[in-house]
Scaffold this motif. Structure first.
Motif, PDB file in Angstrom:
ATOM      1  N   LYS A   4       3.765 -18.695  -7.559  1.00  8.35           N
ATOM      2  CA  LYS A   4       5.039 -18.886  -8.247  1.00  8.35           C
ATOM      3  C   LYS A   4       6.188 -18.294  -7.433  1.00  8.35           C
ATOM      4  O   LYS A   4       7.265 -18.876  -7.377  1.00  8.35           O
ATOM      5  N   ALA A   5       5.938 -17.162  -6.803  1.00  4.99           N
ATOM      6  CA  ALA A   5       6.974 -16.563  -5.960  1.00  4.99           C
ATOM      7  C   ALA A   5       7.296 -17.478  -4.783  1.00  4.99           C
ATOM      8  O   ALA A   5       8.462 -17.640  -4.408  1.00  4.99           O
ATOM      9  N   LEU A   6       6.270 -18.073  -4.214  1.00  6.36           N
ATOM     10  CA  LEU A   6       6.475 -19.020  -3.119  1.00  6.36           C
ATOM     11  C   LEU A   6       7.306 -20.204  -3.593  1.00  6.36           C
ATOM     12  O   LEU A   6       8.265 -20.607  -2.925  1.00  6.36           O
ATOM     13  N   TYR A   7       6.992 -20.737  -4.753  1.00  5.83           N
ATOM     14  CA  TYR A   7       7.737 -21.876  -5.289  1.00  5.83           C
ATOM     15  C   TYR A   7       9.192 -21.506  -5.599  1.00  5.83           C
ATOM     16  O   TYR A   7      10.100 -22.292  -5.350  1.00  5.83           O
ATOM     17  N   PHE A   8       9.390 -20.324  -6.142  1.00 10.24           N
ATOM     18  CA  PHE A   8      10.759 -19.883  -6.417  1.00 10.24           C
ATOM     19  C   PHE A   8      11.529 -19.652  -5.114  1.00 10.24           C
ATOM     20  O   PHE A   8      12.727 -19.919  -5.042  1.00 10.24           O
ATOM     21  N   ILE A  47      19.535 -13.759  -7.008  1.00 13.63           N
ATOM     22  CA  ILE A  47      19.255 -12.867  -8.129  1.00 13.63           C
ATOM     23  C   ILE A  47      18.683 -13.616  -9.345  1.00 13.63           C
ATOM     24  O   ILE A  47      17.686 -13.173  -9.911  1.00 13.63           O
ATOM     25  N   PRO A  48      19.253 -14.750  -9.768  1.00 13.08           N
ATOM     26  CA  PRO A  48      18.620 -15.478 -10.884  1.00 13.08           C
ATOM     27  C   PRO A  48      17.201 -15.951 -10.554  1.00 13.08           C
ATOM     28  O   PRO A  48      16.348 -16.002 -11.446  1.00 13.08           O
ATOM     29  N   PHE A  49      16.939 -16.266  -9.301  1.00 12.01           N
ATOM     30  CA  PHE A  49      15.587 -16.690  -8.921  1.00 12.01           C
ATOM     31  C   PHE A  49      14.610 -15.523  -9.018  1.00 12.01           C
ATOM     32  O   PHE A  49      13.465 -15.707  -9.425  1.00 12.01           O
ATOM     33  N   TYR A  50      15.041 -14.329  -8.646  1.00  8.74           N
ATOM     34  CA  TYR A  50      14.207 -13.136  -8.840  1.00  8.74           C
ATOM     35  C   TYR A  50      13.872 -12.968 -10.323  1.00  8.74           C
ATOM     36  O   TYR A  50      12.726 -12.765 -10.702  1.00  8.74           O
ATOM     37  N   TYR A  51      14.923 -13.014 -11.137  1.00  5.42           N
ATOM     38  CA  TYR A  51      14.757 -12.817 -12.579  1.00  5.42           C
ATOM     39  C   TYR A  51      13.793 -13.835 -13.170  1.00  5.42           C
ATOM     40  O   TYR A  51      12.859 -13.478 -13.897  1.00  5.42           O
ATOM     41  N   LEU A  52      14.017 -15.106 -12.865  1.00  8.74           N
ATOM     42  CA  LEU A  52      13.175 -16.163 -13.433  1.00  8.74           C
ATOM     43  C   LEU A  52      11.729 -16.064 -12.953  1.00  8.74           C
ATOM     44  O   LEU A  52      10.799 -16.302 -13.728  1.00  8.74           O
ATOM     45  N   ALA A  53      11.537 -15.700 -11.701  1.00 12.38           N
ATOM     46  CA  ALA A  53      10.172 -15.590 -11.176  1.00 12.38           C
ATOM     47  C   ALA A  53       9.428 -14.440 -11.844  1.00 12.38           C
ATOM     48  O   ALA A  53       8.280 -14.605 -12.276  1.00 12.38           O
ATOM     49  N   ARG A  73       6.677  -7.069  -5.276  1.00  5.28           N
ATOM     50  CA  ARG A  73       5.945  -8.001  -4.408  1.00  5.28           C
ATOM     51  C   ARG A  73       6.432  -9.437  -4.635  1.00  5.28           C
ATOM     52  O   ARG A  73       6.607 -10.196  -3.684  1.00  5.28           O
ATOM     53  N   ILE A  74       6.651  -9.799  -5.884  1.00  2.00           N
ATOM     54  CA  ILE A  74       7.134 -11.150  -6.200  1.00  2.00           C
ATOM     55  C   ILE A  74       8.525 -11.363  -5.604  1.00  2.00           C
ATOM     56  O   ILE A  74       8.784 -12.373  -4.938  1.00  2.00           O
ATOM     57  N   PHE A  79      12.131 -13.377  -1.242  1.00  2.00           N
ATOM     58  CA  PHE A  79      13.077 -12.991  -0.202  1.00  2.00           C
ATOM     59  C   PHE A  79      12.591 -13.420   1.179  1.00  2.00           C
ATOM     60  O   PHE A  79      13.337 -13.994   1.970  1.00  2.00           O
ATOM     61  N   ALA A  80      11.322 -13.156   1.505  1.00  2.29           N
ATOM     62  CA  ALA A  80      10.792 -13.479   2.827  1.00  2.29           C
ATOM     63  C   ALA A  80      10.775 -14.983   3.079  1.00  2.29           C
ATOM     64  O   ALA A  80      11.181 -15.451   4.156  1.00  2.29           O
ATOM     65  N   VAL A  81      10.314 -15.739   2.106  1.00  7.23           N
ATOM     66  CA  VAL A  81      10.262 -17.199   2.255  1.00  7.23           C
ATOM     67  C   VAL A  81      11.667 -17.752   2.453  1.00  7.23           C
ATOM     68  O   VAL A  81      11.917 -18.550   3.363  1.00  7.23           O
ATOM     69  N   SER A  82      12.586 -17.318   1.626  1.00  4.33           N
ATOM     70  CA  SER A  82      13.951 -17.851   1.712  1.00  4.33           C
ATOM     71  C   SER A  82      14.669 -17.359   2.964  1.00  4.33           C
ATOM     72  O   SER A  82      15.474 -18.103   3.524  1.00  4.33           O
TER      73      SER A  82
END
Length: 172
Positions: A4-8, A47-53, A73-74, A79-82
């Protein structure tokens, strides 16, 4: 790595690239918003993507309880992917249109107004300053990308930890 973190992270990257393409292709790059605020806006969009994930993983995968380590970690995965994807985009954007935009900006009325507002600069020095600025803007795409990546790292990493701290819920 949490899928899910990867998808976000991928969703955030796609959103930022679409936003930047809208600014670039819409001709808004030299507008006040496009020039001064579009970069910080694209960084704060994470920031909204962090929250939603975190909310999604916490509520659906962990039954409403998530520890701080897992939340961090999430966020850091997002952050790393983006960071990688958006940095690659920034490099290609600069190489394809950034140099031309710099020349357009330094020859624009907006920059001339800025020069005229500086009391210490004489009118006869304007063309010399413009030529120097255009020459200075001829940096490599790697250098320009590194400059944008620094602000993204600073704001992205700090907001990852803050969001994780706010969103974690532990068993009581």
């Amino acid at each position: 790595m949490n899928r899910k973190a990867l998808y976000f992270g991928l969703a955030y990257s796609a959103t930022v690239i679409a936003f930047k393409l809208f600014i670039l292709l819409g001709g808004y790059s030299l507008s006040t918003f496009g020039y001064f605020y579009s970069s910080i806006t694209s960084v704060l969009l994470i920031i909204p993507f962090y929250y939603l994930a975190i909310k999604s993983v916490r509520d659906k995968d962990y039954g409403g309880i998530i520890g701080g380590k897992e939340a961090v970690r999430i966020c850091l995965t997002i952050f790393a992917v983006s960071a990688v994807i958006v940095s690659v985009y920034n490099y290609f954007e600069f190489e394809n249109s950034g140099k031309a935009l710099a020349i357009d900006y330094y020859n624009s009325e907006q920059f001339m107004t800025f020069l005229k507002a500086q009391a210490k600069i004489k009118a006869e020095d304007y063309q010399k300053i413009i030529a120097e600025q255009i020459k200075a803007s001829e940096v490599s795409g790697f250098k320009a990308t590194t400059g944008k990546l620094f602000s993204f790292m600073l704001i992205g990493a700090i907001s990852a930890f803050i969001t994780s701290a706010i969103m974690k819920k532990s068993a009581k």
